[in-house]
Design a protein around this motif. Structure first.
Motif, short mmCIF file in Angstrom:
data_model
loop_
_atom_site.label_atom_id
_atom_site.label_comp_id
_atom_site.label_asym_id
_atom_site.label_seq_id
_atom_site.Cartn_x
_atom_site.Cartn_y
_atom_site.Cartn_z
N SER A 104 51.99 48.49 34.20
CA SER A 104 51.69 49.47 33.15
C SER A 104 50.60 50.44 33.62
N PHE A 105 49.67 49.96 34.43
CA PHE A 105 48.64 50.85 34.97
C PHE A 105 49.26 51.94 35.86
N SER B 191 43.76 37.26 43.38
CA SER B 191 42.70 37.71 42.46
C SER B 191 41.45 36.85 42.62
N ALA C 29 48.83 27.10 35.93
CA ALA C 29 47.83 28.01 35.33
C ALA C 29 47.75 29.31 36.13
N PHE C 30 47.91 29.18 37.46
CA PHE C 30 47.91 30.39 38.31
C PHE C 30 49.03 31.35 37.88
N ALA D 51 50.04 38.10 34.06
CA ALA D 51 49.18 39.13 33.45
C ALA D 51 48.81 40.21 34.48
N VAL D 52 48.55 39.79 35.70
CA VAL D 52 48.22 40.74 36.77
C VAL D 52 49.40 41.70 37.00
N GLU E 153 51.83 42.49 34.85
CA GLU E 153 51.97 43.39 33.68
C GLU E 153 50.93 44.51 33.75
N THR E 154 49.70 44.13 34.09
CA THR E 154 48.63 45.15 34.18
C THR E 154 48.95 46.16 35.28
N LYS F 97 38.91 40.27 42.58
CA LYS F 97 39.39 41.50 41.94
C LYS F 97 40.89 41.42 41.66
N SER F 98 41.27 41.50 40.40
CA SER F 98 42.69 41.42 40.09
C SER F 98 43.41 42.69 40.54
N ASP F 99 42.67 43.80 40.68
CA ASP F 99 43.31 45.04 41.16
C ASP F 99 43.87 44.86 42.57
N ILE G 79 50.22 31.88 35.03
CA ILE G 79 49.86 32.60 33.80
C ILE G 79 49.02 33.84 34.14
N LEU G 80 47.99 33.65 34.96
CA LEU G 80 47.18 34.81 35.39
C LEU G 80 48.04 35.79 36.18
#
Lengths: 179, 179
Positions: free
Chosen positions: A84-85, A152, A70-71, A77-78, A80-81, A157-159, A73-74
């Motif tokens: 793209s950020f 995260s 499950a980690f 996403a982190v 990818e964010t 904070k995912s940042d 998966i997050l």
């Protein structure tokens, strides 16, 4: 006199228990896995408040029900964010085609994710069952991604996790991918 | 006397130009699109430092080359990160299957993304070409996702955008999706 002997015996027993506890925790800290986690934190440039999160990130599903699936998966996403950020912050006019191309590069198990993970030596750290090969791209990649979920959750904070990824990946995405 | 007339004329001209400039900026602020952006910010609970980012988020590719397509890619990643971060923070033992199920729900254009966007009235705000129907799920969803890219770039933190999403979506993902 008898009471004094009893008190002395109690104190001695307590001290013995305490020293055994200390020895046990010392033993835990100095296991090869724990030592590897310490080294990994230095490589990441991040020290966990809760080391159990990194411990779980470095545990494959073949090893335990308490694993990094499950980690991962997050973590994906982190990543990818973060990518793209950073690309959009650098060039707000980047084309969607170019942005997607960069994201595919960085999400690719073989070309990017497993390369970054292997460079960190995750294949030597991640815990797998005896029958599982820890060097396969899927295993290394899952562990690599899971790290960013662990950070995260640890910081809230995912940042923060995205920034650790960005630093590891070399900042310049193009050159890092080409490694 | 002649110099005094000239000075008077210059001052009059300057005042006229200034008042026209003021009228122009006032006109810009009071256009229906700008008014809609003001209202949208209140609904989001977020005020942009650079309103141009929200302006772009509310611009479909059929309307301009300067559109929200790349923003929507970052926005989708921000939403995925926010959802998986919140679910894992609440239950670190969530199964990967359940986590993926929730992510599919929230990423679905028809069931979640367009529902949230339509509730915000984005179909009435987003700028499209005359031949494009702004109420289609793809258009509303793209605009909705782009909002979170705009906030990320505006604050420099994707977590801020993720929190706005989480608040909008109702916090309790299950019930929000069922709306």
């Amino acid at each position: 006199m008898r009471s004094s002997t009893m008190r002395c015996f109690t104190i001695f027993t307590l001290l013995l228990l305490l020293s055994q506890g200390h020895a046990a925790s010392h033993k835990l800290l100095s296991s090869p896995f724990s030592t590897a986690l310490e080294t990994l934190q230095k490589q990441l440039g991040y020290t966990f408040k809760s080391i159990d999160l990194l411990r779980r990130a470095m545990t494959h599903a073949s090893f335990s029900e308490e694993n990094n699936k499950a980690f991962a998966i997050l973590g994906a996403a982190v990543i990818e964010t973060s990518v793209s950020f950073h690309l959009l912050s650098k060039d707000v006019d980047i084309s969607p085609k170019e942005l997607n191309r960069r994201l595919s590069q960085v999400s690719s198990v073989d070309s990017s994710c497993a390369v970054d993970g292997t460079r960190l030596g995750l294949q030597k750290i991640v815990r797998v069952s005896p029958k599982t090969n820890s060097s396969t791209p899927a295993v290394v990649c899952g562990a690599f991604r899971a790290i960013f979920a662990a950070i995260s959750i640890d910081t809230g904070k995912s940042d923060d996790a995205g920034n650790v990824f960005w630093n590891l990946h070399g900042g310049d995405l193009g050159s890092a991918v080409a490694l």
